[in-house]
Design a protein around this motif. Sequence first.
Motif, PDB file in Angstrom:
ATOM      1  N   LEU A   1      18.489 -27.396 -35.634  1.00 51.33           N
ATOM      2  CA  LEU A   1      17.900 -28.131 -36.754  1.00 51.33           C
ATOM      3  C   LEU A   1      18.956 -28.714 -37.675  1.00 51.33           C
ATOM      4  CD1 LEU A   1      15.258 -28.940 -38.113  1.00 51.33           C
ATOM      5  CD2 LEU A   1      15.280 -26.761 -39.339  1.00 51.33           C
ATOM      6  N   GLU A   2      20.124 -28.078 -37.775  1.00 47.70           N
ATOM      7  CA  GLU A   2      21.170 -28.572 -38.674  1.00 47.70           C
ATOM      8  C   GLU A   2      21.639 -29.968 -38.271  1.00 47.70           C
ATOM      9  OE1 GLU A   2      25.774 -27.575 -39.979  1.00 47.70           O
ATOM     10  OE2 GLU A   2      24.608 -26.045 -38.919  1.00 47.70           O
ATOM     11  N   SER A   3      21.863 -30.188 -36.985  1.00 49.81           N
ATOM     12  CA  SER A   3      22.332 -31.503 -36.525  1.00 49.81           C
ATOM     13  C   SER A   3      21.254 -32.571 -36.640  1.00 49.81           C
ATOM     14  CB  SER A   3      22.809 -31.405 -35.064  1.00 49.81           C
ATOM     15  OG  SER A   3      21.753 -30.940 -34.233  1.00 49.81           O
ATOM     16  N   ASN A   4      19.974 -32.159 -36.683  1.00 45.91           N
ATOM     17  CA  ASN A   4      18.870 -33.116 -36.753  1.00 45.91           C
ATOM     18  C   ASN A   4      18.342 -33.282 -38.180  1.00 45.91           C
ATOM     19  OD1 ASN A   4      17.145 -34.931 -35.433  1.00 45.91           O
ATOM     20  ND2 ASN A   4      15.500 -33.417 -35.278  1.00 45.91           N
TER      21      ASN A   4
ATOM     22  N   THR B   1      13.681 -34.255 -40.956  1.00 40.71           N
ATOM     23  CA  THR B   1      14.510 -34.504 -39.790  1.00 40.71           C
ATOM     24  C   THR B   1      14.711 -36.002 -39.563  1.00 40.71           C
ATOM     25  OG1 THR B   1      12.546 -34.396 -38.382  1.00 40.71           O
ATOM     26  CG2 THR B   1      13.801 -32.364 -38.692  1.00 40.71           C
ATOM     27  N   LYS B   2      15.680 -36.315 -38.715  1.00 43.38           N
ATOM     28  CA  LYS B   2      16.006 -37.719 -38.423  1.00 43.38           C
ATOM     29  C   LYS B   2      14.945 -38.372 -37.539  1.00 43.38           C
ATOM     30  CE  LYS B   2      20.951 -36.759 -38.778  1.00 43.38           C
ATOM     31  NZ  LYS B   2      22.242 -36.662 -38.061  1.00 43.38           N
ATOM     32  N   THR B   3      14.324 -37.597 -36.689  1.00 44.88           N
ATOM     33  CA  THR B   3      13.318 -38.172 -35.786  1.00 44.88           C
ATOM     34  C   THR B   3      11.971 -37.525 -36.017  1.00 44.88           C
ATOM     35  OG1 THR B   3      14.005 -36.532 -34.105  1.00 44.88           O
ATOM     36  CG2 THR B   3      14.994 -38.708 -34.000  1.00 44.88           C
TER      37      THR B   3
END
Length: 367
Positions: free
Chosen positions: A328-331, A365-367
Motif C-alpha cells: 500500500l505504501e508504493s500505491n 491510492t493512485k489507482t
Amino acid sequence: MGVAEKIAEIEREIARTQKNKATEYHLGLLKAKLAKYRQQLLEPTSKAGAKGEGFDVMKSGDARIALIGFPSVGKSTILSKLTRTKSEAASYEFTTLTCIPGVIEYNGANIQLLDLPGIIEGAAQGKGRGKQVIAVARTADLVLMMLDALKGDIQRELLTRELDAMGIRLNTRKPDVYFKLKKTGGVKITSMIPLTRVSEKLIQLILHEYKIHNCELVIREDITEDHLIDVICGNRVYLPCVYVYNKIDQISIEEVDRIARQPHCVVTSCEVGLNLDYLLEVIWEYLGLIMIYTKKPGHKPELGAEQGIIMRRNSMIKHVCHGIHRDLESNCKYALVWGTSVKFSPQRVGIHHTVHHEDVIQIMTKT
C-alpha cells in the motif's frame, strides 16, 4: 585464573582506588579491562552442552515486557492479575523456574509479558540461571522491575548493577558518538563540544587497550569513559524501565509517598489489587504505543478497539500503510487525517506525516 575471578579482582581494585585527577587514567584502563572480560562472559562457549528445556519464548504481540526481580517479590502474582495466564505463586522463593509468557490486553493492544525466574546477586556471572534471565530481558521493549517495598532501595541498586554488568542500560539514551573502525589512517578524534569528563589522552589509552589503532571517532556530547567503552563494545542495549514497588499495604503511608515521588516508580499491592490500573497506563506510556483508526471513502470510521492499528509513537503515514498491507505504501497518493496531528480536520498529508494517538486516517491510492 578464570574470567569471573579476573572480574572480581578488577572490581576490588576499582573499589579501593581513590577517584581523583592522578588516578583517572588508571581507573579508565581498569574499566576498559572490566568491560572486555564481561563481554567474554556474554559470548557463548564453543562447547555445545546437552539440550535442556527451552528458556526463551517466541516474540509475539505488539510489544514485549520482561518482568524481572529477586525471588518472592510478587512477579507471578502480578502476571496472574494483569493477564489470563495463571503462574504458580507461593510464599517460598524460586517458585518460578522457567520463562512463563502472558498477554496483557489493553487499549486494543496485545502486550507480551514474560514472567522470568527470580535472579540473585551474582547473576551476571551465571549464578541461578542469571545469564539466561538477563539475556531474555535484552530482547524486551520494556523492563518491569519488581521490588519489595519492605526492603527499601537496596534491591533496585543490586538489580541495576547486575543488568549493567550484562550490557543493559536502564532509562538512559545511547551516547551521541559516531565510531567507525578503519584499516588505515590512524586514530582521528573529533569533538564537537569541549570535553570536561574525559581527556583525549584517556580516550587514546582506552582505544589502545582494545587494540584499536585505526578508527574515526566523532563526539557530539560531553561523555565519560563509561560511555566511550559502551560505544566501542557496540553490544549495549538501552531500555526503558519501570520500578514497581510491591507490598505497599505493609509499609507506612509516608514511605509510600516517598517511593511514589521518585522518577520511573510505581507503587502497587498485587495481593490486594492496589494501583494496577495506573500501572497499565504507565506501561502504555513507556512503550510508546498509539492507536490509529482507518476510514474507507464514503463510510464512517471504524472506531472499535478490534479495528484499530497499534503503532509506535512518531510513526508516519507510510508505517500505517505498511501495517495495513506491504504494497500500500508504493500505491499511496496521499492521506486524509482527522485528529490532533493536523491543524484542521480533515487535512491532506503525505506519507511522511507523523500521526498521533487516536487519529483517523483515510488512504487515497493512485489507482
